[in-house]
Design a protein around this motif. Structure first.
Motif, PDB file in Angstrom:
ATOM      1  N   ALA A 157      11.070   2.151  41.243  1.00 24.47           N
ATOM      2  CA  ALA A 157      10.524   2.590  40.313  1.00 24.47           C
ATOM      3  C   ALA A 157       9.542   1.562  39.639  1.00 24.47           C
ATOM      4  CB  ALA A 157      10.928   2.510  39.425  1.00 24.47           C
ATOM      5  N   PRO A 158       7.558   1.810  39.492  1.00 29.17           N
ATOM      6  CA  PRO A 158       6.959   0.839  38.486  1.00 29.17           C
ATOM      7  C   PRO A 158       7.515  -0.113  37.296  1.00 29.17           C
ATOM      8  CG  PRO A 158       5.821   3.482  38.628  1.00 29.17           C
ATOM      9  CD  PRO A 158       7.365   3.633  39.034  1.00 29.17           C
ATOM     10  N   LEU A 159       7.366  -1.212  38.128  1.00 26.66           N
ATOM     11  CA  LEU A 159       8.301  -1.818  36.172  1.00 26.66           C
ATOM     12  C   LEU A 159       7.145  -2.050  35.548  1.00 26.66           C
ATOM     13  CD1 LEU A 159      11.112  -3.986  35.308  1.00 26.66           C
ATOM     14  CD2 LEU A 159       9.584  -5.686  36.852  1.00 26.66           C
ATOM     15  N   PRO A 160       6.777  -1.535  34.246  1.00 27.58           N
ATOM     16  CA  PRO A 160       6.435  -1.866  33.321  1.00 27.58           C
ATOM     17  C   PRO A 160       6.257  -3.356  33.014  1.00 27.58           C
ATOM     18  CG  PRO A 160       7.747  -0.824  32.397  1.00 27.58           C
ATOM     19  CD  PRO A 160       8.712  -1.147  33.969  1.00 27.58           C
TER      20      PRO A 160
ATOM     21  N   ARG B  29      14.370   6.869  42.060  1.00 29.19           N
ATOM     22  CA  ARG B  29      13.326   6.469  40.622  1.00 29.19           C
ATOM     23  C   ARG B  29      13.767   6.737  39.366  1.00 29.19           C
ATOM     24  NH1 ARG B  29       7.517   7.378  44.138  1.00 29.19           N
ATOM     25  NH2 ARG B  29       8.045   6.379  44.309  1.00 29.19           N
ATOM     26  N   ALA B  30      13.718   7.942  39.842  1.00 26.67           N
ATOM     27  CA  ALA B  30      13.727   8.705  38.040  1.00 26.67           C
ATOM     28  C   ALA B  30      14.820   8.162  36.734  1.00 26.67           C
ATOM     29  CB  ALA B  30      14.295   9.948  38.250  1.00 26.67           C
ATOM     30  N   GLN B  31      16.147   7.623  37.343  1.00 29.71           N
ATOM     31  CA  GLN B  31      16.726   6.461  37.050  1.00 29.71           C
ATOM     32  C   GLN B  31      16.737   5.264  36.822  1.00 29.71           C
ATOM     33  OE1 GLN B  31      20.825   7.469  38.920  1.00 29.71           O
ATOM     34  NE2 GLN B  31      20.550   9.483  38.685  1.00 29.71           N
TER      35      GLN B  31
ATOM     36  N   SER C 241      13.237   4.651  36.245  1.00 29.23           N
ATOM     37  CA  SER C 241      12.602   4.627  34.703  1.00 29.23           C
ATOM     38  C   SER C 241      13.608   5.058  33.072  1.00 29.23           C
ATOM     39  CB  SER C 241      12.052   5.457  34.848  1.00 29.23           C
ATOM     40  OG  SER C 241      11.184   5.346  36.258  1.00 29.23           O
ATOM     41  N   GLU C 242      14.540   5.910  32.964  1.00 29.31           N
ATOM     42  CA  GLU C 242      15.026   5.517  32.111  1.00 29.31           C
ATOM     43  C   GLU C 242      15.355   4.861  31.606  1.00 29.31           C
ATOM     44  OE1 GLU C 242      15.469   8.380  30.133  1.00 29.31           O
ATOM     45  OE2 GLU C 242      15.169  10.081  31.503  1.00 29.31           O
TER      46      GLU C 242
ATOM     47  N   VAL D 185      14.862   1.500  32.445  1.00 29.93           N
ATOM     48  CA  VAL D 185      13.971   0.632  32.100  1.00 29.93           C
ATOM     49  C   VAL D 185      13.377   0.885  30.724  1.00 29.93           C
ATOM     50  CG1 VAL D 185      11.795   0.895  33.953  1.00 29.93           C
ATOM     51  CG2 VAL D 185      12.674  -1.447  32.603  1.00 29.93           C
ATOM     52  N   GLN D 186      12.874   1.597  30.560  1.00 28.73           N
ATOM     53  CA  GLN D 186      12.869   2.142  28.991  1.00 28.73           C
ATOM     54  C   GLN D 186      13.350   2.120  27.766  1.00 28.73           C
ATOM     55  OE1 GLN D 186       9.728   3.291  28.545  1.00 28.73           O
ATOM     56  NE2 GLN D 186      10.165   3.297  26.340  1.00 28.73           N
TER      57      GLN D 186
ATOM     58  N   ARG E 240      12.731  -2.145  27.582  1.00 27.99           N
ATOM     59  CA  ARG E 240      11.776  -2.692  26.232  1.00 27.99           C
ATOM     60  C   ARG E 240      11.447  -1.336  25.180  1.00 27.99           C
ATOM     61  NH1 ARG E 240       6.886   1.165  29.112  1.00 27.99           N
ATOM     62  NH2 ARG E 240       5.674  -0.788  28.487  1.00 27.99           N
TER      63      ARG E 240
END
Length: 314
Positions: free
Chosen positions: A121-124, A266-268, A270-271, A273-274, A277
């Motif tokens: 997944a993308p890492l911000p 990937r979706a999890q 993203s959840e 890491v958000q 953040r």
């Protein structure tokens, strides 16, 4: 490239060695003859490692049962994409990513790793590589145990074993954020840590009676054995015992027992890491070491609380 390898299962972490290994071939990957469509090469900036890996068959043999030593352990990473295989979509060269790699392929305790793009997944940009790597395995394990398998809902109660540990502390935070009432367990020394991560009560497994907590809707188990069996007795009708320790004979009366192995998602990611953040989720990092010092870091002379993360690329 530098990498940690293992060749002897009986030796455990003491058998780890820092060696030179060939880098994944980005040019071959990008051609039509590339062996694995959908792969990317990632320059590893930070890597996690789970001690149990060295007991998993996948560390030592491939999917066809063939010996794959010397193998590179570690399956949790944060880094930067350096090459794409033919046909890969969704990621780009230079992109910051984090994720979980395939169990049966060389892992992340190395300067570079080839991994399926769908596992990342993308890492911000405002999340450090060390924190990103530390979120992967605990975050996915806790998320899948609580929500996918445990079907946890607001207003329910959950008993989290090992609540001061790496996975347990993540499960505690996610359960609290979801509106559940969380009872943490562990040894007395972990009481304050478990409470700091959000447990509303704490049960000392050495001195308190597990059976005294009353009924709960969900047990999140990382201990197994007798604790799992006794935990089945405190689950309400319709409740669930979720464990990551493998098949168990523990069965709650009128409920379910589910043992599972964490999978990439990937979706999890993203959840998770958000939430990191915006301050709703904290990692539980105990030690950060360089790749050159990784063997010593995984063979400490005293117990390390929290997860050890290896910074591969400064």
């Amino acid at each position: 490239m530098k990498a940690i390898v293992v060749t002897d299962q009986a030796a455990g972490t003491a058998g780890m060695k820092l060696v030179e290994r060939p880098e994944p071939q980005g040019a071959l990957l990008a051609s039509l003859s590339g062996a694995n469509y959908g792969d990317v090469v990632v320059q590893v900036h930070a890597s996690g490692f789970t001690g149990d890996e060295l007991s998993w068959p996948s560390t030592w043999i491939d999917r066809l049962g063939r010996d794959r030593t010397p193998s590179i352990p570690g399956h949790e990473l944060a880094g930067v994409v350096t090459a794409l295989s033919y046909g890969t979509t969704g990621l780009s060269v230079g992109q910051r990513v984090f994720g979980l790699t395939d169990w049966t392929r060389d892992g992340t305790l190395a300067e570079y790793v080839a991994v399926e793009a769908r596992n990342l997944a993308p890492l911000p940009g405002d999340v450090d590589f060390t924190e990103g790597a530390a979120l992967v395995m605990p975050g996915l394990t806790a998320w899948q145990g609580l929500f996918e398998h445990g079907r946890l809902r607001a207003g329910q109660s959950v008993l989290v074993h090992g609540a001061a540990g790496v996975v347990g502390s993540m499960a505690t935070q996610l359960a609290r954020e979801a509106g559940a009432y969380v009872i943490g367990t562990g040894r007395a020394a972990g009481r304050q840590t478990a409470l700091d991560f959000g447990a509303q009560e704490f049960l000392d497994l050495d001195n308190d009676a597990l059976e005294d907590i009353g009924g709960v809707d969900l047990v999140f188990d990382v201990l197994g054995g007798d604790i799992a069996k006794r935990s089945a007795g405190v689950i309400r009708a319709g409740g669930t015992l979720v464990t990551i320790t493998g098949p168990t004979e523990a069965r709650p009366s009128g409920g379910l027992t589910i043992d599972f192995v964490v999978v990439p998602d990937r979706a999890q990611l993203s959840e998770v890491v958000q939430r990191a953040r915006n301050g709703r989720l904290r990692t539980n990092i105990g030690n950060v070491a360089a790749l050159d010092d990784a063997v010593a870091a995984f063979n400490p002379t005293e117990r390390i609380k929290g997860k050890t993360i290896i910074r591969v690329h400064p």
